[in-house]
Design an enzyme around this catalytic site. Structure first.
Site, PDB file in Angstrom:
ATOM      1  N   GLY A 606      46.902 -23.095 -23.387  1.00 41.53           N
ATOM      2  CA  GLY A 606      45.565 -22.900 -22.833  1.00 41.53           C
ATOM      3  C   GLY A 606      45.612 -22.642 -21.345  1.00 41.53           C
ATOM      4  O   GLY A 606      46.553 -23.043 -20.646  1.00 41.53           O
ATOM      5  N   GLY A 608      42.868 -22.163 -17.714  1.00 36.43           N
ATOM      6  CA  GLY A 608      41.538 -22.414 -17.173  1.00 36.43           C
ATOM      7  C   GLY A 608      41.551 -22.313 -15.665  1.00 36.43           C
ATOM      8  O   GLY A 608      42.571 -21.980 -15.047  1.00 36.43           O
ATOM      9  N   GLY A 609      40.426 -22.623 -15.066  1.00 40.12           N
ATOM     10  CA  GLY A 609      40.306 -22.510 -13.626  1.00 40.12           C
ATOM     11  C   GLY A 609      41.187 -23.478 -12.862  1.00 40.12           C
ATOM     12  O   GLY A 609      41.519 -23.249 -11.702  1.00 40.12           O
ATOM     13  N   PHE A 610      41.578 -24.578 -13.515  1.00 40.26           N
ATOM     14  CA  PHE A 610      42.401 -25.565 -12.835  1.00 40.26           C
ATOM     15  C   PHE A 610      43.891 -25.314 -13.028  1.00 40.26           C
ATOM     16  O   PHE A 610      44.712 -25.971 -12.416  1.00 40.26           O
ATOM     17  CB  PHE A 610      42.067 -26.974 -13.339  1.00 40.26           C
ATOM     18  N   GLY A 611      44.255 -24.424 -13.941  1.00 39.09           N
ATOM     19  CA  GLY A 611      45.657 -24.171 -14.199  1.00 39.09           C
ATOM     20  C   GLY A 611      45.908 -23.923 -15.670  1.00 39.09           C
ATOM     21  O   GLY A 611      44.976 -23.737 -16.462  1.00 39.09           O
ATOM     22  N   ALA A 612      47.182 -23.928 -16.028  1.00 42.56           N
ATOM     23  CA  ALA A 612      47.586 -23.665 -17.405  1.00 42.56           C
ATOM     24  C   ALA A 612      48.105 -24.940 -18.051  1.00 42.56           C
ATOM     25  O   ALA A 612      48.646 -25.818 -17.382  1.00 42.56           O
ATOM     26  CB  ALA A 612      48.653 -22.583 -17.430  1.00 42.56           C
ATOM     27  N   LYS A 627      49.418 -30.191 -17.970  1.00 43.37           N
ATOM     28  CA  LYS A 627      48.548 -29.249 -17.248  1.00 43.37           C
ATOM     29  C   LYS A 627      49.154 -29.002 -15.865  1.00 43.37           C
ATOM     30  O   LYS A 627      49.228 -29.902 -15.024  1.00 43.37           O
ATOM     31  CB  LYS A 627      47.134 -29.803 -17.110  1.00 43.37           C
ATOM     32  N   ASP A 723      32.263 -28.279 -15.249  1.00 41.95           N
ATOM     33  CA  ASP A 723      32.767 -27.116 -15.995  1.00 41.95           C
ATOM     34  C   ASP A 723      32.749 -27.421 -17.491  1.00 41.95           C
ATOM     35  O   ASP A 723      33.763 -27.305 -18.181  1.00 41.95           O
ATOM     36  CB  ASP A 723      34.175 -26.761 -15.526  1.00 41.95           C
TER      37      ASP A 723
END
Length: 877
Positions: A606, A608-612, A627, A723
């Site tokens: 996955g 997202g805006g915070f990282g993978a 993460k 979010d």
């Protein structure tokens, strides 16, 4: 290893033991007292089963079980009811989650139950009412010292009336426990309650009159609820050491009380006395009025502030024993009378008095204030008091703080204030005072705050104020003062002197320079001028040399500090994984890098805006999610470290578990428990290919709502996700839903780095006020949740391509509202829901979702309310 067969008492509290609670301790058939408090014990609590050929459980003789201050996880085991002789069960300050087992009601000898400072949820079981000997019930506890386990318990529903009616109950402590409902208006049998703390909940309705029948009641906190009506006339206010009903909607007159004959019954049980002293004393000493009363531990407080009381001020008579100080808070109401001698009747009962009458509609003079010779603090700000400031106040030698700002006072400032040796705060701002500032005022040598701004004062500021060593605030702005600003001992805010056109210019810290001595003759002036020329030349040379030396030293100091800072950061960023729970030895930095193939795309699950996020199998069957944060170069390492440690302590059954983290030079990542069911976005996307039932949708909706309600209402500090979208909810194999990425927006902020647009939310889920003003609140999360719930019911996405037929800007929110207005809601729901649930139930869930997405922030419900409504839908038949 078994315990000695005759061992009756084992106390190992306050050590550094780790690992699980040993089975042998709870398997002993003779052990009666077990105290393992304040160690580092972890893992779940296990109650051994009965031995073969025996119906008697091993722990049947145990009367005291204390496990406070450990790291015990999982749920409170229902099997603990087998320990049928238990009198004291203290499980506080752990990481327990889930409900309080109803089976505890079988512990008929139970006297003390403390489950505070955990992560418990669900309803308070009514079965606890079967514990007829229950004397102390502590559900939550906010009086934590710095560094201690905070409170995360967040229960559902109200406090069962049957539990509240236990005759033996003396201490009930449940502040900010997320309780709602109403308190029962009637109660059978005698009342033995001494301490009741239900403050900071959501309790509505009236204050029950039966509180007046509790003859031993000494502490009652119902503050910050939604209570209405009046204070019961039978409540013996004069006998209460602590009464707090502030922050409600109570109204009407506050009736005066007569001297009461208070109970003299002593607390007989040592354990009850211990809880009484700890809980009550911490509240009294830690209250804001403690410092105003000189830090005296023997204090009493009656707080009626921020309600709707009106009419005349009450005449309260105290009936407490011994020497004590007394605080009376009546501020923020609608009292519209004058001060009278009857009001100050309590001044004869206490050794120190603090009174707050601010923000009412009181009028008349303040002459009666001089009659209360034991008063230490008086706040009468923002009323309509008129006339002059009574000179008799100068005879109140215990007075520490006097605040009369925002009234209609006239005349001069009494010089007698200089006789008040204890005076620290004097605020007469925003009145109509005239004349000069008394010179004698500087004799009050302990003054710390002087506020005379927005009056009509004239003359000069006494130069003797420079001798007040503790004076930190001198605000004389917006008067008619002239002359010099004295040399104060503390830094000066020039804003405190503006609005005085004839006052000397302010230069900031140590405001003014001493005046130059006058010159008596021209000859002297010439000689002085020549000396000054040489002096100036010498000063220029000295200043230049000094500047060069200081600059050189600063450069050296900068490089030294920077080197140490880099060394410190380098040390912190070694290849170390910090964990929050007992982790297996496989959880190391090297194994994480290996298991993710150095964060290979093949292990990516996955983004997202915070990282993978990557999947990592550290050992056969031991899976974690890693993460990798896309946060660039850190600017706030220490703040980030503190924030992530706070998040690591948060536990809830619907939040992913943060196992640990790593901060490195090249990589920073968080480690979570791995969930095999994928995310909610995939689940919604696949709803078209399989029929999803009402039971599944309702369960996921409740899980998601409870997770958000916990973050908003029960975390310290409160967390706003910012979010909320389907991809941030993960599922396990049983379709239990877990919220991920909670608190990461906050982590991004403390590092002071650039964040992607996803940090501010994802288009289609962002609340309109957040998108237009960038102002975020918990109601922004509520809006986003409403969108997710709409997707979950329909199987469509927020910006589904099918909406293009309705024009640009049409979303799932617009579609839902349109179908409700057309009374065509059946078209909204997925086929699986239509086949497995009644239409009225589906329509009610749709209305809940649409209420969450209201454009008006005020109309949107709280997540606590949403969770309760959704759960109620599951109970309806």
């Amino acid at each position: 290893m078994p315990l000695p067969p005759r061992l009756r008492r084992l106390n190992l509290a306050g050590n550094n033991f780790s690992g699980p609670v040993p089975d042998a301790f709870l398997a002993s058939a003779t052990l009666r007292y077990l105290d393992l408090s304040f160690n580092g014990l972890s893992g779940p609590l296990r109650i051994p089963p009965p031995l073969a050929n025996s119906s008697t459980p091993p722990c049947a003789a145990l009367t005291h079980l204390r496990l406070a201050g450990n790291l015990v996880v999982d749920q409170i085991p229902g099997e603990i009811a087998q320990c049928r002789s238990l009198r004291v069960l203290d499980l506080s300050r752990n990481v327990l989650e889930g409900p309080i087992p109803p089976g505890l009601g079988r512990l008929t000898a139970l006297s003390v139950l403390d489950v505070s400072r955990n992560s418990l949820t669900d309803r308070i079981p009514v079965e606890l009412a079967n514990c007829r000997e229950l004397t102390v019930l502590v559900l939550t506890n906010l009086t934590a010292s710095p560094g201690e386990q905070p409170e995360f318990n967040a229960f559902l529903g109200g406090l069962p009336a049957e539990v509240l009616a236990i005759r033996a109950l003396e201490v009930l402590w449940a502040p900010r426990a997320n309780l709602d409902g109403r308190l029962p208006l009637s109660r059978n049998g005698t009342c033995g309650l001494r301490v009741v703390n239900l403050g900071q909940n959501y309790i509505a309705g009236a204050v029950p009159r039966w509180f007046g029948e509790c003859q031993d009641l000494a502490f009652l906190d119902l503050s910050s609820n939604s209570l209405e009506g009046s204070v019961p006339t039978g409540l013996m206010i004069g006998c209460l050491t602590y009464l707090n009903v502030s922050g409600n909607s109570l109204s009407g007159p506050l009736l005066s009380s007569e001297k009461s004959k208070c109970s003299s019954r002593l607390i007989g049980d040592d354990t009850v006395m211990q809880y009484y002293d700890e809980l009550v004393d911490n509240t009294l000493i830690g209250n804001s009025f403690g410092s105003e009363l000189g830090g005296n531990a023997s204090v009493a407080l009656h707080d009626f502030s921020n309600n709707r009381f009106d009419g005349t001020l009450p005449s309260l008579t105290l009936s407490l024993h011994g020497n004590y100080s007394y605080g009376l808070w009546l501020n923020g109401n609608m009292f519209n009378t004058t001060l009278s001698t009857g009001f100050f009747g309590f001044c004869n009962d206490a050794t120190g008095i603090a009174v707050n009458l601010s923000s009412n509609q009181l009028s008349g003079s303040l002459d009666m204030l001089s009659s209360c010779i034991t008063i230490r603090s008086f706040d009468g700000g923002y009323n309509n008091f008129s006339g002059s400031v009574p000179a008799g106040i100068g005879g109140l030698h215990l007075l520490r703080s006097l605040v009369l700002r925002g009234n209609n006072l006239t005349g001069q400032i009494p010089g007698q204030f200089g006789d008040l040796a204890a005076l620290k705060v004097l605020d007469l701002s925003r009145n109509y005072l005239s004349g000069s500032i008394p010179l004698h005022l500087a004799d009050a040598s302990h003054l710390e705050v002087l506020r005379f701004d927005h009056n009509r004062l004239s003359g000069s500021i006494p130069s003797s104020f420079s001798e007040l060593t503790q004076l930190t605030i001198l605000d004389v702005s917006f008067n008619n003062l002239s002359g010099d600003i004295p040399n104060l001992r503390h830094p000066v805010d020039c804003g405190f002197f503006i609005g005085n056109s004839l006052l000397q210019q302010c230069f900031g810290t140590n405001a003014s320079l001493p005046p130059t001595e006058p010159i008596s003759s021209s000859k002297g002036a010439k000689r002085w001028g020549g000396q000054m020329t040489k002096f100036k030349s010498l000063m220029v040379i000295l200043v230049a040399a000094t500047t060069a030396v200081i600059s050189f030293l600063l450069v050296i100091l900068f490089f030294v500090c920077e080197r140490r800072k880099r060394a410190k950061i380098s040390n912190m960023r070694t290849k170390v994984v910090v964990t929050f729970t007992d982790a297996p030895p496989e959880l190391t930095y090297e194994n994480l890098i290996r298991a993710t193939s150095n964060f290979s795309i093949q292990n990516l699950i996955g983004t997202g805006g915070f990282g993978a996020t990557y999947k990592a199998e550290l050992a056969p069957g031991f899976l974690v999610a890693v993460k990798r944060l896309a946060m660039g170069r850190f600017q706030g390492l220490q703040q980030f470290d503190a924030e992530i440690r706070t998040l690591g302590r948060i536990r809830h059954r619907n939040l992913v578990t943060l196992i640990g983290y790593h901060i490195g030079e090249s990589d920073t990542f968080l480690i979570y428990n791995y969930l095999s069911g994928g995310n909610l976005e995939t689940f919604i996307h696949e709803m078209g290919s399989r029929k999803v039932t009402w039971t599944e949708v309702h369960k996921i909706a409740v899980d998601v709502a409870q997770a958000l309600a916990f973050l908003h209402c029960s975390c310290t500090p409160r967390i706003i996700h910012r979010d909320i979208k389907p991809s941030n909810f993960l599922l396990d194999e049983h379709l239990n839903a877990y919220l991920s990425d909670f608190g990461l927006a906050r982590l991004i902020e403390v590092t002071q780095t650039h964040a992607t647009t996803d940090v501010a939310g994802t288009f289609g889920y962002v609340a309109p006020e957040y998108a237009t003003t960038c102002r975020v609140s918990d109601k922004a999360d509520v809006y986003s949740f409403g969108v997710v719930l709409l997707e979950l019911m329909s199987g469509k996405r927020s910006l589904d391509p099918s909406f293009s037929q309705f024009g640009n800007g049409f979303t799932i929110v617009s579609w839902g509202r349109m179908l409700v207005q057309e009374d065509n809601t059946s078209e909204f729901f997925s086929q699986g829901l239509l086949d497995t649930a009644r239409k009225d139930r589906l329509t009610e869930m749709l209305k809940i979702a649409l209420s969450c997405t209201s454009e008006s922030v005020a109309v949107r419900p709280s997540m606590r309310q949403v969770a309760a409504k959704l759960k109620q839908l599951g109970h309806e038949r």
